[in-house]
Design an enzyme around this catalytic site. Structure first.
Site, mmCIF file in Angstrom:
data_model
loop_
_atom_site.group_PDB
_atom_site.id
_atom_site.type_symbol
_atom_site.label_atom_id
_atom_site.label_comp_id
_atom_site.label_asym_id
_atom_site.label_seq_id
_atom_site.Cartn_x
_atom_site.Cartn_y
_atom_site.Cartn_z
ATOM 1 C CG HIS A 112 -2.144 -0.832 1.079
ATOM 2 N ND1 HIS A 112 -2.076 -2.206 0.966
ATOM 3 C CD2 HIS A 112 -3.465 -0.505 1.033
ATOM 4 C CE1 HIS A 112 -3.319 -2.684 0.858
ATOM 5 N NE2 HIS A 112 -4.172 -1.673 0.893
ATOM 6 C CG HIS A 131 2.358 -3.378 6.255
ATOM 7 N ND1 HIS A 131 3.130 -4.359 5.672
ATOM 8 C CD2 HIS A 131 1.338 -3.146 5.389
ATOM 9 C CE1 HIS A 131 2.615 -4.689 4.516
ATOM 10 N NE2 HIS A 131 1.517 -3.971 4.326
#
Length: 266
Positions: free
Chosen positions: A162, A211
């Site tokens: 992303h 993440h």
């Protein structure tokens, strides 16, 4: 007595100085792009090296614990609605939405006769996706524990796809769109929005536990470097094609013709 007329600047000096200043500004942009590429590559290499060392992941754990201080690890810091907002923001970096935005942007660029920019935007997003998947396959880092994740995740963690793809798309599009706006204020606004969107998407991945912080930093590094590579390619091709009057080059907006039509008497 010295003849002062000999040391006074000739009329040709002023146009030459203007051309030199314009060239200097352009080359400064190219040097800045090279600096970002080098810095991004070095930053990614350093993050990748630290990621392989167990003792170097203390920072990632500290950030994760700071953002999840409650008894329920899946609940991020802040009010309940903050997680919903972060989930909405993180979708701006998903592959599906970026492809949709890219199709819209390519159509806009083609209508503005920015054929070179449209082509490079497609190549940039495809290359960014290849970089993301390839690096994930190489490093195969596990994501944060499932109990901390507020969103569904699929593949490996390093680097953040992303963060990487949003940096590639939004920064590339922002730089390309600045050519369509003559005023510096509009150029700064477009670039500011592009940087803001890139930062928001990356931070949302950390906030939602999808993440590690170093994953996002690595994604930003690679994405920004790749976006600057695209800009340099665009810059080099545009200069070459302008000399040869090639068909692929970006065309300037016909502002002069429009102004003439508007100002013409009825």
């Amino acid at each position: 007595m010295r003849d002062r007329s000999r040391i006074m600047p000739t009329p040709n000096v002023i146009p030459f100085a203007r051309r030199a200043l314009a060239l200097a500004r352009t080359e400064i942009g190219a040097l800045a792009a090279l600096f970002i590429i080098a810095f991004g590559a070095l930053a990614f290499a350093d993050l990748a090296e630290d990621m392989r060392e167990p003792g170097e992941q203390v920072f990632d754990w500290r950030v994760l614990h700071a953002l999840h201080p409650y008894a329920d690890p899946a609940r991020p810091l802040g009010p309940p609605w903050a997680g919903i907002v972060a989930a909405d923001i993180t979708s701006l970096g998903s592959t599906a939405l970026l492809v949709l935005f890219a199709l819209i942007a390519v159509g806009l660029l083609l209508m503005l006769q920015k054929r070179l920019s449209a082509l490079l935007l497609v190549v940039g997003l495809a290359g960014g996706l290849a970089l993301s998947e390839g690096l994930k396959a190489v490093f195969e880092r596990e994501r944060p524990p499932l109990v901390y994740q507020s969103v569904h995740t699929l593949n490996a963690s390093f680097p953040s796809g992303h963060a990487l793809l949003s940096a590639v798309f939004y920064l590339s599009l922002g730089v390309m769109l600045t050519r369509a706006f003559p005023k510096r204020r509009l150029k700064a606004y477009v670039l500011g929005v592009a940087i803001l969107l890139t930062l928001l998407v990356g931070c949302s991945r950390i906030y939602l536990g999808a993440h590690w912080a170093s994953d996002v930093f690595a994604g930003w590094s690679v994405g920004a470097a790749w976006a600057m590579v695209l800009w340099l390619v665009s810059y080099a091709i545009a200069r070459r094609q302008q000399r040869h009057h090639a068909a692929l080059q970006d065309q300037a907006a016909p502002q002069a013709e429009a102004e003439t039509e508007i100002s013409a008497p009825a």
